[in-house]
Design a protein around this motif. Structure first.
Motif, PDB file in Angstrom:
ATOM      1  N   MET A   1       0.834  -1.179   0.000  1.00  0.00           N
ATOM      2  CA  MET A   1       0.000   0.000   0.000  1.00  0.00           C
ATOM      3  C   MET A   1       0.879   1.242   0.000  1.00  0.00           C
ATOM      4  N   SER A   2       0.525   2.211  -0.815  1.00  0.00           N
ATOM      5  CA  SER A   2       1.275   3.453  -0.828  1.00  0.00           C
ATOM      6  C   SER A   2       0.890   4.299   0.382  1.00  0.00           C
ATOM      7  N   ILE A   3       1.676   5.302   0.667  1.00  0.00           N
ATOM      8  CA  ILE A   3       1.394   6.204   1.784  1.00  0.00           C
ATOM      9  C   ILE A   3       0.494   7.322   1.284  1.00  0.00           C
ATOM     10  N   VAL A   4      -0.632   7.544   1.969  1.00  0.00           N
ATOM     11  CA  VAL A   4      -1.595   8.576   1.589  1.00  0.00           C
ATOM     12  C   VAL A   4      -1.907   9.407   2.818  1.00  0.00           C
ATOM     13  N   LEU A   5      -1.761  10.714   2.706  1.00  0.00           N
ATOM     14  CA  LEU A   5      -2.163  11.597   3.789  1.00  0.00           C
ATOM     15  C   LEU A   5      -3.684  11.586   3.846  1.00  0.00           C
ATOM     16  N   ASN A   6      -4.246  11.205   4.995  1.00  0.00           N
ATOM     17  CA  ASN A   6      -5.686  11.047   5.154  1.00  0.00           C
ATOM     18  C   ASN A   6      -6.355  12.296   5.720  1.00  0.00           C
ATOM     19  N   HIS A   7      -5.722  12.919   6.717  1.00  0.00           N
ATOM     20  CA  HIS A   7      -6.269  14.143   7.296  1.00  0.00           C
ATOM     21  C   HIS A   7      -5.157  14.892   8.018  1.00  0.00           C
ATOM     22  N   THR A   8      -5.385  16.169   8.213  1.00  0.00           N
ATOM     23  CA  THR A   8      -4.472  16.966   9.018  1.00  0.00           C
ATOM     24  C   THR A   8      -5.292  18.028   9.723  1.00  0.00           C
ATOM     25  N   ILE A   9      -4.812  18.454  10.883  1.00  0.00           N
ATOM     26  CA  ILE A   9      -5.506  19.473  11.658  1.00  0.00           C
ATOM     27  C   ILE A   9      -4.997  20.843  11.247  1.00  0.00           C
TER      28      ILE A   9
END
Length: 123
Positions: A1-9
């Motif tokens: 699985m590749s790395i995916v930014l899901n959320h950030t504050i």
């Protein structure tokens, strides 16, 4: 699985106002509250979670967008005279765009001092 930014504050002095500004700028919608956050889904993979903070350190958020999205953002900016935007850090908020990397780019300052960068080609 590749790395995916899901959320950030994204810290804000008023999370609802900050989320609304970003959503309107990008042609998106503010979602229903999620815990303490005012979320804005950027795409299927990424959500910005706006959160109230007493001290806000301005951040930089960069987005690769298509030409239609870029044009729509520029149109909205042209109707918002109080919003600072410009071609780059070295030029201040000159209300112009740049042409780095063979595309178009613009920086937008939100009410909390965050800088949103939009570009149509990777520099």
């Amino acid at each position: 699985m590749s790395i995916v930014l899901n959320h950030t504050i994204v810290p804000a002095s008023d999370k609802q106002a900050a989320a609304t500004f970003f959503a309107e700028l990008m042609g998106l919608a503010v979602s229903a509250p999620s815990g303490p956050f005012a979320p804005v889904a950027v795409n299927d993979d990424l959500t910005l979670d706006f959160d109230d903070r007493a001290d806000v350190a301005p951040g930089h958020y960069a987005f690769l967008v298509d030409d239609d999205t870029f044009d729509a953002v520029l149109h909205r900016l042209s109707t918002w005279p109080a919003v600072d935007y410009g071609s780059g850090v070295e030029n201040g908020w000159d209300r112009r765009i740049n042409h780095l990397g063979g595309g178009r780019g613009v920086y937008v300052r939100d009410p909390n001092g965050h800088s949103y960068e939009l570009f149509t080609a990777v520099p």
